[in-house]
Design a protein around this motif. Structure first.
Motif, PDB file in Angstrom:
ATOM      1  N   ARG A 332       1.042  -1.265   0.112  1.00  0.00           N
ATOM      2  CA  ARG A 332      -0.093  -0.016   0.128  1.00  0.00           C
ATOM      3  C   ARG A 332       0.935   1.269   0.099  1.00  0.00           C
ATOM      4  O   ARG A 332       1.599   1.291   0.963  1.00  0.00           O
ATOM      5  N   PHE A 333       0.717   2.144  -1.007  1.00  0.00           N
ATOM      6  CA  PHE A 333       1.559   3.332  -0.959  1.00  0.00           C
ATOM      7  C   PHE A 333       0.811   4.550  -0.414  1.00  0.00           C
ATOM      8  O   PHE A 333       1.388   5.529  -0.498  1.00  0.00           O
ATOM      9  N   VAL A 334      -0.592   4.379  -0.412  1.00  0.00           N
ATOM     10  CA  VAL A 334      -1.419   5.456   0.538  1.00  0.00           C
ATOM     11  C   VAL A 334      -1.319   5.146   1.620  1.00  0.00           C
ATOM     12  O   VAL A 334      -2.088   4.263   2.176  1.00  0.00           O
ATOM     13  N   HIS A 335      -0.826   5.752   2.786  1.00  0.00           N
ATOM     14  CA  HIS A 335      -0.882   4.987   4.177  1.00  0.00           C
ATOM     15  C   HIS A 335      -0.626   6.326   5.168  1.00  0.00           C
ATOM     16  O   HIS A 335       0.155   7.384   4.609  1.00  0.00           O
ATOM     17  N   ASN A 336      -0.780   6.366   6.336  1.00  0.00           N
ATOM     18  CA  ASN A 336      -0.285   7.474   7.360  1.00  0.00           C
ATOM     19  C   ASN A 336       1.324   7.075   7.486  1.00  0.00           C
ATOM     20  O   ASN A 336       1.986   6.093   7.833  1.00  0.00           O
ATOM     21  N   ASP A 337       2.093   8.229   6.907  1.00  0.00           N
ATOM     22  CA  ASP A 337       3.519   8.065   7.007  1.00  0.00           C
ATOM     23  C   ASP A 337       4.128   7.940   8.262  1.00  0.00           C
ATOM     24  O   ASP A 337       5.228   7.156   8.402  1.00  0.00           O
ATOM     25  N   ARG A 338       3.621   8.400   9.102  1.00  0.00           N
ATOM     26  CA  ARG A 338       4.073   8.482  10.596  1.00  0.00           C
ATOM     27  C   ARG A 338       3.866   7.392  11.129  1.00  0.00           C
ATOM     28  O   ARG A 338       4.936   6.816  11.818  1.00  0.00           O
ATOM     29  N   LEU A 339       2.713   6.669  10.944  1.00  0.00           N
ATOM     30  CA  LEU A 339       2.532   5.187  11.375  1.00  0.00           C
ATOM     31  C   LEU A 339       3.452   4.409  10.835  1.00  0.00           C
ATOM     32  O   LEU A 339       3.861   3.210  11.531  1.00  0.00           O
ATOM     33  N   ILE A 340       3.465   4.151   9.470  1.00  0.00           N
ATOM     34  CA  ILE A 340       4.191   3.190   8.794  1.00  0.00           C
ATOM     35  C   ILE A 340       5.727   3.312   9.184  1.00  0.00           C
ATOM     36  O   ILE A 340       6.538   2.289   9.036  1.00  0.00           O
ATOM     37  N   ASP A 341       6.201   4.544   9.362  1.00  0.00           N
ATOM     38  CA  ASP A 341       7.509   4.665   9.831  1.00  0.00           C
ATOM     39  C   ASP A 341       7.738   4.128  11.054  1.00  0.00           C
ATOM     40  O   ASP A 341       8.750   3.377  11.323  1.00  0.00           O
ATOM     41  N   ALA A 342       6.984   4.388  12.086  1.00  0.00           N
ATOM     42  CA  ALA A 342       7.116   3.668  13.579  1.00  0.00           C
ATOM     43  C   ALA A 342       7.168   2.321  13.336  1.00  0.00           C
ATOM     44  O   ALA A 342       7.599   1.413  14.097  1.00  0.00           O
ATOM     45  N   LEU A 343       6.130   1.638  12.565  1.00  0.00           N
ATOM     46  CA  LEU A 343       5.958   0.252  12.694  1.00  0.00           C
ATOM     47  C   LEU A 343       7.122  -0.566  12.063  1.00  0.00           C
ATOM     48  O   LEU A 343       7.515  -1.463  12.473  1.00  0.00           O
ATOM     49  N   THR A 344       7.638   0.151  10.949  1.00  0.00           N
ATOM     50  CA  THR A 344       8.928  -0.543  10.206  1.00  0.00           C
ATOM     51  C   THR A 344       9.963  -0.532  11.040  1.00  0.00           C
ATOM     52  O   THR A 344      10.833  -1.432  11.246  1.00  0.00           O
ATOM     53  N   THR A 345      10.030   0.799  11.898  1.00  0.00           N
ATOM     54  CA  THR A 345      11.134   0.744  12.836  1.00  0.00           C
ATOM     55  C   THR A 345      10.954  -0.357  13.857  1.00  0.00           C
ATOM     56  O   THR A 345      11.829  -0.858  14.519  1.00  0.00           O
ATOM     57  N   GLN A 346       9.828  -0.374  14.328  1.00  0.00           N
ATOM     58  CA  GLN A 346       9.350  -1.342  15.516  1.00  0.00           C
ATOM     59  C   GLN A 346      10.045  -2.832  14.947  1.00  0.00           C
ATOM     60  O   GLN A 346      10.669  -3.589  15.719  1.00  0.00           O
ATOM     61  N   ALA A 347       9.511  -3.240  13.771  1.00  0.00           N
ATOM     62  CA  ALA A 347       9.801  -4.399  12.975  1.00  0.00           C
ATOM     63  C   ALA A 347      11.488  -4.695  12.966  1.00  0.00           C
ATOM     64  O   ALA A 347      12.081  -5.910  13.397  1.00  0.00           O
ATOM     65  N   PHE A 348      12.086  -3.715  12.672  1.00  0.00           N
ATOM     66  CA  PHE A 348      13.702  -3.965  12.612  1.00  0.00           C
ATOM     67  C   PHE A 348      14.140  -4.069  14.086  1.00  0.00           C
ATOM     68  O   PHE A 348      14.968  -4.941  14.155  1.00  0.00           O
ATOM     69  N   SER A 349      13.869  -3.212  14.927  1.00  0.00           N
ATOM     70  CA  SER A 349      14.250  -3.461  16.194  1.00  0.00           C
ATOM     71  C   SER A 349      13.769  -4.950  16.920  1.00  0.00           C
ATOM     72  O   SER A 349      14.536  -5.379  17.758  1.00  0.00           O
ATOM     73  N   ALA A 350      12.788  -5.464  16.610  1.00  0.00           N
ATOM     74  CA  ALA A 350      12.254  -6.535  17.095  1.00  0.00           C
ATOM     75  C   ALA A 350      12.962  -7.600  16.644  1.00  0.00           C
ATOM     76  O   ALA A 350      13.138  -8.579  17.136  1.00  0.00           O
ATOM     77  N   LEU A 351      13.750  -7.712  15.616  1.00  0.00           N
ATOM     78  CA  LEU A 351      14.672  -8.587  15.104  1.00  0.00           C
ATOM     79  C   LEU A 351      15.819  -8.866  16.175  1.00  0.00           C
ATOM     80  O   LEU A 351      16.064 -10.137  16.152  1.00  0.00           O
ATOM     81  N   LEU A 352      16.003  -8.003  16.934  1.00  0.00           N
ATOM     82  CA  LEU A 352      16.986  -8.434  17.929  1.00  0.00           C
ATOM     83  C   LEU A 352      16.355  -8.737  19.328  1.00  0.00           C
ATOM     84  O   LEU A 352      17.165  -9.394  19.863  1.00  0.00           O
ATOM     85  N   TRP A 353      15.292  -8.519  19.590  1.00  0.00           N
ATOM     86  CA  TRP A 353      14.528  -8.641  20.775  1.00  0.00           C
ATOM     87  C   TRP A 353      13.722  -9.873  20.917  1.00  0.00           C
ATOM     88  O   TRP A 353      13.316 -10.505  21.839  1.00  0.00           O
ATOM     89  N   SER A 354      13.128 -10.319  19.693  1.00  0.00           N
ATOM     90  CA  SER A 354      12.208 -11.345  19.816  1.00  0.00           C
ATOM     91  C   SER A 354      12.643 -12.483  18.775  1.00  0.00           C
ATOM     92  O   SER A 354      12.509 -12.390  17.795  1.00  0.00           O
ATOM     93  N   PRO A 355      12.761 -13.732  19.253  1.00  0.00           N
ATOM     94  CA  PRO A 355      13.243 -15.099  18.329  1.00  0.00           C
ATOM     95  C   PRO A 355      12.064 -15.162  17.332  1.00  0.00           C
ATOM     96  O   PRO A 355      12.531 -15.713  16.334  1.00  0.00           O
ATOM     97  N   GLY A 356      10.981 -15.125  17.708  1.00  0.00           N
ATOM     98  CA  GLY A 356       9.792 -15.363  16.541  1.00  0.00           C
ATOM     99  C   GLY A 356       9.624 -14.398  15.631  1.00  0.00           C
ATOM    100  O   GLY A 356       9.824 -14.809  14.738  1.00  0.00           O
ATOM    101  N   ALA A 357       9.960 -13.086  16.007  1.00  0.00           N
ATOM    102  CA  ALA A 357      10.026 -12.101  14.839  1.00  0.00           C
ATOM    103  C   ALA A 357      11.099 -12.460  14.152  1.00  0.00           C
ATOM    104  O   ALA A 357      11.169 -12.289  12.780  1.00  0.00           O
ATOM    105  N   ARG A 358      12.377 -12.898  14.682  1.00  0.00           N
ATOM    106  CA  ARG A 358      13.646 -13.105  13.866  1.00  0.00           C
ATOM    107  C   ARG A 358      13.206 -14.183  12.910  1.00  0.00           C
ATOM    108  O   ARG A 358      13.672 -14.364  11.627  1.00  0.00           O
ATOM    109  N   ALA A 359      12.815 -15.252  13.473  1.00  0.00           N
ATOM    110  CA  ALA A 359      12.466 -16.519  12.488  1.00  0.00           C
ATOM    111  C   ALA A 359      11.438 -16.199  11.525  1.00  0.00           C
ATOM    112  O   ALA A 359      11.631 -16.697  10.553  1.00  0.00           O
ATOM    113  N   TYR A 360      10.350 -15.451  11.889  1.00  0.00           N
ATOM    114  CA  TYR A 360       9.409 -15.069  10.657  1.00  0.00           C
ATOM    115  C   TYR A 360      10.057 -14.205   9.614  1.00  0.00           C
ATOM    116  O   TYR A 360       9.885 -14.677   8.385  1.00  0.00           O
ATOM    117  N   TYR A 361      10.907 -13.369  10.158  1.00  0.00           N
ATOM    118  CA  TYR A 361      11.741 -12.649   8.902  1.00  0.00           C
ATOM    119  C   TYR A 361      12.614 -13.300   8.168  1.00  0.00           C
ATOM    120  O   TYR A 361      12.551 -13.251   6.919  1.00  0.00           O
TER     121      TYR A 361
END
Length: 411
Positions: A332-361
């Motif tokens: 989706r290219f039409v979205h809330n820029d602030r929210l998608i920025d926060a969520l992708t930053t969370q996802a990147f950070s979660a790679l270090l803190w969540s084994p499940g997130a890391r495995a999913y990625y």
């Protein structure tokens, strides 16, 4: 019996006035007016609707379409008991094209379009959320904090371009152009000649004030870089660049101060919200990032009917385009820029803190998915997990979020 009275209002707003039109269910115009912004205009709007409703005020339903979801005017509409529908300007523009192809546009005409859009498509429009005052306060400070950070990035890039044009040695000497020690030293010596005269003691003092480590080694490296041979500009041009750089340095210094102050405000307001503990339990979310997620999602418990609805609003879920035998899933290219920025930053950070997130990625990457799409898919999964936690009032649990971890490949 015809059932309760329904009125459909289009509100085309500007800074100092509102053009409104009221329709009935058949599309017949009942009233139109230009209202001043503020209390006087709101009073006139109530009077217009009151005259049309008459004695049926308790049974009447008033739906208002407007191209914003915030501000005192919208708050007053919600407080009055009207159903306020936030219309995306792109939606309104496309709906306007359906009513005529001439390209003509006016404020009164836009009010008519909004009223008709609400009349025929209210079931597909998003109601303005009934967020709490505390969530609104978090949004105010979180948004201006992020805006300041974006402004700092823009000014840092301007500084980088300017230094590259006349003082390339500075780019070799300093890694972080918006850091306190860099700003101090550049302000003290904004030209190559002045910078070459900086002593180890002066450089070391700036590094210590910025609480840097390995001060002696860094000071020596900076001095060496500043004294290296580089291409330059004529003296008069260099002086002009130095003056412009001094202005940028002053702006960056103020931005750094205000960003730090606002971060304290973000953390203070967020910590008082009842959902803060649940949000902070999510992998990859700290006080600042968690505040941004809360600010953009809001806290109206009825706003998102399902996890899918929250994902769609977030812009993390894909859209499907099908034609004949061809079917593709696209971002989706039409979205809330602030929210998608926060969520992708969370996802990147979660790679270090969540084994499940890391495995999913890693699972997505093994399928040949690129880094950014895989991160977006992880963000989409985390939004669903957050939705479940908020709906049930429970904290994040790794085993519950990723039940097949260690047993099967995460789907």
């Amino acid at each position: 019996m015809g059932g309760p009275l329904r009125l459909f209002v289009g509100d085309d707003w500007a800074q100092d006035h509102h053009d409104v039109e009221v329709m009935d269910g058949s599309g017949r115009r009942l009233a139109k007016a230009r209202l001043p912004a503020g209390v006087a205009g709101m009073g006139r709007l109530h009077a217009i609707i009151g005259d049309l409703v008459g004695d049926d005020v308790d049974e009447a339903e008033v739906l208002i379409g407007i191209e914003t979801d915030r501000g005192p005017w919208v708050g007053a509409l919600v407080a009055a008991g009207y159903t306020v529908l936030a219309v995306n300007p792109l939606q309104a523009a496309r709906f306007r094209d359906r009513l005529g192809v001439s390209g003509a546009k006016s404020d009164a005409g836009d009010a008519h379009v909004l009223a008709d859009m609400v009349r025929t498509h209210s079931h597909e429009l998003r109601s303005v959320a009934g967020d709490s005052a505390r969530a609104e306060a978090v949004k105010v400070v979180a948004r201006i904090h992020k805006t300041m950070i974006w402004e700092r990035t823009r000014h840092t890039q301007r500084l980088r371009h300017a230094l590259g044009d006349y003082f390339p040695a500075a780019l070799a000497a300093f890694d972080d152009l918006d850091a306190a020690d860099t700003l101090e030293l550049l302000a003290k010596a904004p030209t190559p000649t002045q910078a070459a005269r900086l002593t180890i003691a002066q450089i070391s003092a700036a590094l210590k004030r910025a609480r840097r480590r390995n001060v002696a080694d860094k000071a020596a490296a900076i001095q060496t870089a500043l004294r290296s041979d580089q291409l330059g500009q004529p003296e008069v041009v260099t002086d002009a660049y130095a003056a412009s750089v001094q202005a940028l340095l002053a702006v960056l210094t103020v931005l750094n101060t205000q960003i730090k102050t606002l971060q304290g405000q973000v953390e203070a307001h967020f910590s008082k919200h009842p959902a803060a503990d649940i949000i902070l339990s999510q992998p990859g979310l700290g006080p600042v990032l968690g505040a941004r997620v809360l600010a953009e999602f809001g806290d109206d418990p009825d706003r998102y009917a399902s996890a899918k609805a929250r994902k769609n609003y977030a812009g993390t879920s894909p859209i499907t385009r099908a034609s004949g035998k061809k079917k593709v899933a696209l971002a989706r290219f039409v979205h809330n820029d602030r929210l998608i920025d926060a969520l992708t930053t969370q996802a990147f950070s979660a790679l270090l803190w969540s084994p499940g997130a890391r495995a999913y990625y890693d699972r997505q990457r093994a399928r040949g998915v690129g880094h950014n799409p895989a991160l977006r898919q992880l963000a989409n999964r985390l939004v669903g997990i957050l939705h479940g936690c908020l709906k049930t009032g429970t904290h994040y649990n790794e085993a519950t979020a990723w039940p097949h971890l260690g047993e099967k490949a995460i789907a």
